[in-house]
Design a protein around this motif. Structure first.
Motif, PDB file in Angstrom:
ATOM      1  N   LEU A 177       0.847  -1.190   0.000  1.00 10.40           N
ATOM      2  CA  LEU A 177       0.000   0.000   0.000  1.00 10.40           C
ATOM      3  C   LEU A 177       0.882   1.240   0.000  1.00 10.40           C
ATOM      4  O   LEU A 177       1.905   1.280   0.685  1.00 10.40           O
ATOM      5  N   SER A 178       0.478   2.243  -0.771  1.00 11.51           N
ATOM      6  CA  SER A 178       1.186   3.515  -0.764  1.00 11.51           C
ATOM      7  C   SER A 178       0.693   4.368   0.387  1.00 11.51           C
ATOM      8  O   SER A 178      -0.351   4.098   0.987  1.00 11.51           O
ATOM      9  N   ALA A 179       1.416   5.424   0.656  1.00 10.88           N
ATOM     10  CA  ALA A 179       1.158   6.224   1.847  1.00 10.88           C
ATOM     11  C   ALA A 179      -0.212   6.876   1.867  1.00 10.88           C
ATOM     12  O   ALA A 179      -0.801   7.061   2.918  1.00 10.88           O
ATOM     13  N   ASP A 180      -0.736   7.215   0.703  1.00  9.24           N
ATOM     14  CA  ASP A 180      -1.845   8.162   0.713  1.00  9.24           C
ATOM     15  C   ASP A 180      -3.109   7.772  -0.041  1.00  9.24           C
ATOM     16  O   ASP A 180      -4.099   8.502   0.008  1.00  9.24           O
ATOM     17  N   VAL A 181      -3.121   6.651  -0.732  1.00  5.44           N
ATOM     18  CA  VAL A 181      -4.261   6.337  -1.598  1.00  5.44           C
ATOM     19  C   VAL A 181      -5.573   6.292  -0.831  1.00  5.44           C
ATOM     20  O   VAL A 181      -6.590   6.858  -1.258  1.00  5.44           O
ATOM     21  N   SER A 182      -5.593   5.629   0.315  1.00 11.37           N
ATOM     22  CA  SER A 182      -6.828   5.529   1.102  1.00 11.37           C
ATOM     23  C   SER A 182      -7.304   6.908   1.549  1.00 11.37           C
ATOM     24  O   SER A 182      -8.504   7.196   1.550  1.00 11.37           O
ATOM     25  N   MET A 183      -6.355   7.785   1.923  1.00  7.85           N
ATOM     26  CA  MET A 183      -6.711   9.137   2.323  1.00  7.85           C
ATOM     27  C   MET A 183      -7.302   9.921   1.146  1.00  7.85           C
ATOM     28  O   MET A 183      -8.279  10.656   1.304  1.00  7.85           O
ATOM     29  N   LEU A 184      -6.733   9.754  -0.032  1.00 10.01           N
ATOM     30  CA  LEU A 184      -7.213  10.482  -1.205  1.00 10.01           C
ATOM     31  C   LEU A 184      -8.629  10.036  -1.572  1.00 10.01           C
ATOM     32  O   LEU A 184      -9.475  10.860  -1.943  1.00 10.01           O
ATOM     33  N   GLU A 185      -8.880   8.749  -1.477  1.00 10.14           N
ATOM     34  CA  GLU A 185     -10.227   8.243  -1.750  1.00 10.14           C
ATOM     35  C   GLU A 185     -11.234   8.819  -0.770  1.00 10.14           C
ATOM     36  O   GLU A 185     -12.349   9.195  -1.150  1.00 10.14           O
ATOM     37  N   LYS A 186     -10.843   8.910   0.487  1.00 10.81           N
ATOM     38  CA  LYS A 186     -11.731   9.476   1.505  1.00 10.81           C
ATOM     39  C   LYS A 186     -11.989  10.955   1.231  1.00 10.81           C
ATOM     40  O   LYS A 186     -13.121  11.445   1.388  1.00 10.81           O
ATOM     41  N   ALA A 187     -10.966  11.682   0.790  1.00  2.83           N
ATOM     42  CA  ALA A 187     -11.115  13.106   0.502  1.00  2.83           C
ATOM     43  C   ALA A 187     -12.120  13.332  -0.623  1.00  2.83           C
ATOM     44  O   ALA A 187     -12.970  14.221  -0.552  1.00  2.83           O
ATOM     45  N   VAL A 188     -12.038  12.499  -1.664  1.00  2.00           N
ATOM     46  CA  VAL A 188     -12.972  12.623  -2.788  1.00  2.00           C
ATOM     47  C   VAL A 188     -14.392  12.305  -2.337  1.00  2.00           C
ATOM     48  O   VAL A 188     -15.365  12.929  -2.791  1.00  2.00           O
ATOM     49  N   ASP A 189     -14.533  11.365  -1.425  1.00  2.00           N
ATOM     50  CA  ASP A 189     -15.856  11.032  -0.885  1.00  2.00           C
ATOM     51  C   ASP A 189     -16.438  12.184  -0.065  1.00  2.00           C
ATOM     52  O   ASP A 189     -17.657  12.377  -0.027  1.00  2.00           O
TER      53      ASP A 189
END
Length: 227
Positions: free
Chosen positions: A98-110
């Motif tokens: 897992l990369s550092a930020d992908v999950s955070m970026l998905e949450k931001a778009v949501d």
């Protein structure tokens, strides 16, 4: 295997990302065993080149290989500037990566349609914005971005001046506050600035350590279920 037995390899490109992710694991998954691998010359070279070169990608690959050979159950890269490399090399290994930020970026778009991005490493800003655009496009969501980069904050942190680092980030948060539904900090090393920030007048602020911890543990658990 239970969560208590997980071993997770952390791949670092700067020492500044180490403590934030260790703290996040201590709070959200204290039972996990962590194994750290670092090549700090990567972040210095990235600041000079402004792009991830093939040589840098190979060095990251070598770090991941060392982690996997040590017997970890999953690998987490803690530097968001190298996120694009994950999709290029993850298929080479049998453990979740897992990369550092992908999950955070998905949450931001949501969470919103007006997203503010603050970075302190030059390459992290464009990389983060490009990934956000890709996620938003895939979800067919119209999203606007405001991205600011504060290289002086990263230099301050490298020199041990946390107060200056935090102050520079706080200033940008206040500048973006009225125009954004959510603000995200592009790098693990920035998470420390939240500790000294007055949150009463700001939109939600996302940092990747907490989200990444939960995501990599869930990813390992899912793999076990599949097997």
């Amino acid at each position: 295997m239970s969560e208590e037995d997980y071993r997770i390899g952390l791949i670092h490109a700067t020492v500044n990302s180490v403590q934030p992710i260790l703290d996040a694991f201590q709070v959200h998954a204290p039972q996990v065993t962590l194994v750290n691998f670092m090549d700090e010359s990567l972040i210095f070279e990235l600041n000079e080149t402004g792009t991830v070169t093939k040589n840098m990608a190979r060095r990251l690959l070598n770090l991941v290989e060392k982690a996997v050979m040590s017997g970890v159950d999953g690998v987490l890269l803690t530097c968001s500037s190298f996120t694009p490399v994950v999709s290029e090399i993850s298929h080479l290994f049998d453990v979740p990566m897992l990369s550092a930020d992908v999950s955070m970026l998905e949450k931001a778009v949501d969470m919103g349609t007006r997203i503010g991005v603050i970075a302190t490493v030059e390459a992290a800003g464009p990389t983060t914005t490009a990934l956000l655009e890709k996620i938003a496009s895939k979800r067919q969501k119209d999203v606007t971005f405001k991205t600011v980069i504060i290289p002086d904050a990263f230099k301050a942190l490298q020199n041990g001046d946390r107060t200056k680092h935090d102050k520079l980030i706080h200033q940008k948060v206040q500048e973006l506050a009225n125009d954004c539904d959510v603000i995200l900090f592009a790098q693990f090393s920035m998470a420390r600035a939240l500790e000294t920030l007055d949150m009463t007048t700001t939109p939600p602020i996302l940092t990747s350590p907490e989200i990444s911890v939960k995501s990599i543990v869930a990813k390992i658990s899912k793999k076990e279920i599949v097997i």
